[in-house]
Design an enzyme around this catalytic site. Structure first.
Site, PDB file in Angstrom:
ATOM      1  N   GLU A 288       0.889  -1.170   0.000  1.00 57.86           N
ATOM      2  CA  GLU A 288       0.000   0.000   0.000  1.00 57.86           C
ATOM      3  C   GLU A 288       0.920   1.209   0.000  1.00 57.86           C
ATOM      4  O   GLU A 288       1.757   1.352   0.894  1.00 57.86           O
ATOM      5  CB  GLU A 288      -0.899  -0.004   1.237  1.00 57.86           C
ATOM      6  CG  GLU A 288      -1.996  -1.064   1.185  1.00 57.86           C
ATOM      7  CD  GLU A 288      -2.964  -0.886   0.028  1.00 57.86           C
ATOM      8  OE1 GLU A 288      -3.060   0.224  -0.521  1.00 57.86           O
ATOM      9  OE2 GLU A 288      -3.606  -1.886  -0.359  1.00 57.86           O
ATOM     10  N   CYS A 322      -1.802   8.982   3.738  1.00 56.38           N
ATOM     11  CA  CYS A 322      -1.750   8.564   2.337  1.00 56.38           C
ATOM     12  C   CYS A 322      -2.993   9.040   1.602  1.00 56.38           C
ATOM     13  O   CYS A 322      -2.975   9.259   0.408  1.00 56.38           O
ATOM     14  CB  CYS A 322      -1.628   7.055   2.252  1.00 56.38           C
ATOM     15  SG  CYS A 322      -2.891   6.214   3.197  1.00 56.38           S
TER      16      CYS A 322
END
Ligand code: NAD
Length: 524
Positions: A288, A322
């Site tokens: 990720e 993020c």
């Protein structure tokens, strides 16, 4: 399904316990501060025992660099090899442990985290500089991961299922088997939630793990280990390898004796790990990575919602998520009004000591982040218009890494501030006249993690959902244009350069990635 998100702040406020939320956090901060009187040393942990080569790295708080949070062992090849050995040994019994017995340990871990929620939150307030709401929210998310994954393992009977027989004399079943030892490599920005998410998925499915914290914020990861140890995880099932990415991390991920890598962090490191997946056998690498998340505000938007959602996603935790919103595409017709309201809202956000109740934005993570921020602000002044921010904060705040939330406009669309992840409180606002063009520009980056739209027109929302290249999409969300995914409700994973699996965390599908399928057919 009985899973419910923890959602501590909302629940406490709803139940009239709002002031208890604050007093419990403040007491936890006091206790944490007292614990700093003695500098604690944190070793790597291998097979349940501390291990160190005598080298330590000092971890200080970004809110005040004079606060030493601990000295963390700086391990390397030797510790990595020992940790992998221990994990391999523990795998033999852990992988075949009765499912109910295994799941009981996870229920206990969730219970401990619930009980110690404010202690854990106080620690990440100090180590990451998160304000109290974000810090408690992070621990909530960790509890949610454990509870959700436990429930999914139970509901799916460990992902064992009868298959329809092709012949009358056959009884086929499908079972999911753990791979072996996983390297679990953690980012600095969610040391408790993301660590718990990846680690829990790895071990609840019967694997064992070597956990590698970020040296920038290692404390929360050690606390997660400690919770699991007290919940009864057998020695060796989780091993903690403390040390820098370039030494400890590299030794761990390049070992031929690991069976999988779970990584959350930057695209640069993630891509390298993906490229290394072909060894004697191919190994699964779950990455990720970063984001460059856009919000689109059309002329049919509810402006109040749009301003609230964009501001909170751009500047919550200083843009160091993020999923942070780093670009807003705003329709020409409402651009000026949106800007006036956005700037008013952002200039009211208090930047300061994250321990204080009314602080919205604490410090950024380290000196390099401040240096990057200042150089991006210079670039923005040169090539666009800085409407707000762009400076480091001084005075009392010069003891930490405090910078202003920054709003920039009028950059050329190909500018690196528009294309690259900055991971800082930095929002670029661009104009558009045609939704299709806005979506095309929103997609024209290497990343595809989260995105948002504000429009009252269902046709515009439909167009956005169908054409946005992102794993997580929101429409008209005032609580966050691109952030604030909840475990269970929003599967969380990136497309394109943001993630490699196409599957979001907080789902049963995510768990199955940590296992390999075996088809078993008995003829009777
Ligand atoms: P990073 O890539 O610098 O570090 C992540 C981890 O990798 C750290 O533990 C680091 O020590 C380790 N590492 C570094 N080099 C290594 C190597 N050669 N071998 C093995 N390990 C190595 O990332 P960061 O600065 O800690 O985190 C911020 C990044 O993480 C941002 O790009 C952000 O978008 C991303 N992130 C993504 C998600 C998501 O779910 N997509 C969530 C959080 C953070």
């Amino acid at each position: 399904m009985s899973f419910r998100n923890q959602n501590t702040y909302e629940v406490m406020v709803r139940e009239g316990e709002g002031s208890a939320f604050h007093s419990r956090f403040e007491r936890a901060v006091e206790r944490f501060e007292q614990s700093l009187e003695v500098v604690t040393r944190y070793d790597s942990i291998v097979d349940g025992r501390p291990m160190s080569n005598g080298k330590y790295l000092r971890d200080t708080s970004p809110m005040d660099t004079g606060l030493v949070l601990g000295e963390f062992s700086s391990g390397g090849e030797q510790e990595a090899a020992a940790a992998i050995d221990a994990a391999r040994r523990a795998f033999v019994t852990w992988s075949v442990m009765d499912l109910d017995k295994r799941l009981a340990i996870f229920r206990k871990a969730a219970e401990i985290m619930r009980r110690e929620l404010f202690e854990l939150a106080a620690a990440i307030c100090y180590d990451d500089g998160k304000n109290r709401y974000e810090a408690v929210g992070e621990v909530d998310e960790a509890i949610d991961f454990i509870s959700y994954y436990t429930e999914q393992m139970e509901l799916n009977d460990g992902f064992r299922e009868k298959r329809p027989p092709a012949y009358d004399d056959e009884s086929p079943i499908s079972v999911m088997r753990p791979y072996g030892v996983w390297a679990v490599v953690c980012p600095f920005n969610f040391p408790i939630a993301i660590t718990t998410g990846m680690l829990t998925a790895a071990i609840i499915t019967g694997n064992t793990a070597v956990l590698k914290p970020s040296t920038v914020a290692p404390l929360g990861v050690h606390m997660v280990y400690d919770v699991y140890e007290r919940a009864g995880i057998p020695p060796g099932v989780i091993n903690l390898l403390s040390g820098p990415g370039s030494t400890a991390g590299q030794a761990l991920v390049s070992s031929e004796r690991i069976d999988g890598i779970a990584f959350t962090g930057s695209k640069e490191v993630g891509y390298r790990l993906l490229a290394s997946s072909l060894r004697q056998y191919p190994i699964p690498v779950i990455t990720e990575m970063g984001g460059k998340n856009p919000a689109i505000v059309t002329d049919k938007a509810d402006l109040a919602k749009a301003v609230a959602g964009v501001a909170s996603s751009a500047f919550g935790f200083g843009g160091q998520k993020c999923s942070a919103c780093s670009r807003a595409y705003v329709h020409e017709l409402i651009y000026d009004e949106f800007m006036v309201n956005l700037l008013r809202q952002v200039s009211r956000m208090k930047v300061g000591d994250p321990r204080e109740k009314d602080t919205y934005m604490g410090p950024v993570i380290h000196q390099k982040a401040v240096d990057d921020y200042l150089s991006y602000a210079d670039l923005a002044r040169r090539d666009g218009v800085v409407h707000l921010g762009g400076e480091r904060l001084g005075g009392e705040l010069s003891k930490g890494y405090y910078v202003q939330p920054t709003v920039v406009g009028s950059l050329p669309e190909s500018h690196r501030l528009i294309k690259n992840e900055l991971f800082l409180p930095f929002l670029c606002v661009q104009r558009f006249t045609d939704l299709k063009d806005a979506v095309r520009r929103a997609n024209d980056v290497d990343y595809g993690l989260t995105s948002g739209i504000y429009s009252r027109d269902p046709e515009e929302v439909r167009y956005f959902f169908e054409n946005m290249e992102a794993g997580v999409c929101y429409a008209n969300r005032a609580r966050g244009a691109t952030t604030a995914a909840m475990v269970g409700a929003q599967p969380f994973g990136g497309w394109k350069g943001s993630g490699s699996t196409g599957t979001g965390s907080g789902t049963a599908l995510y768990l199955t990635q940590y296992m390999k399928q075996q088809s078993r057919t008995t003829v009777h």
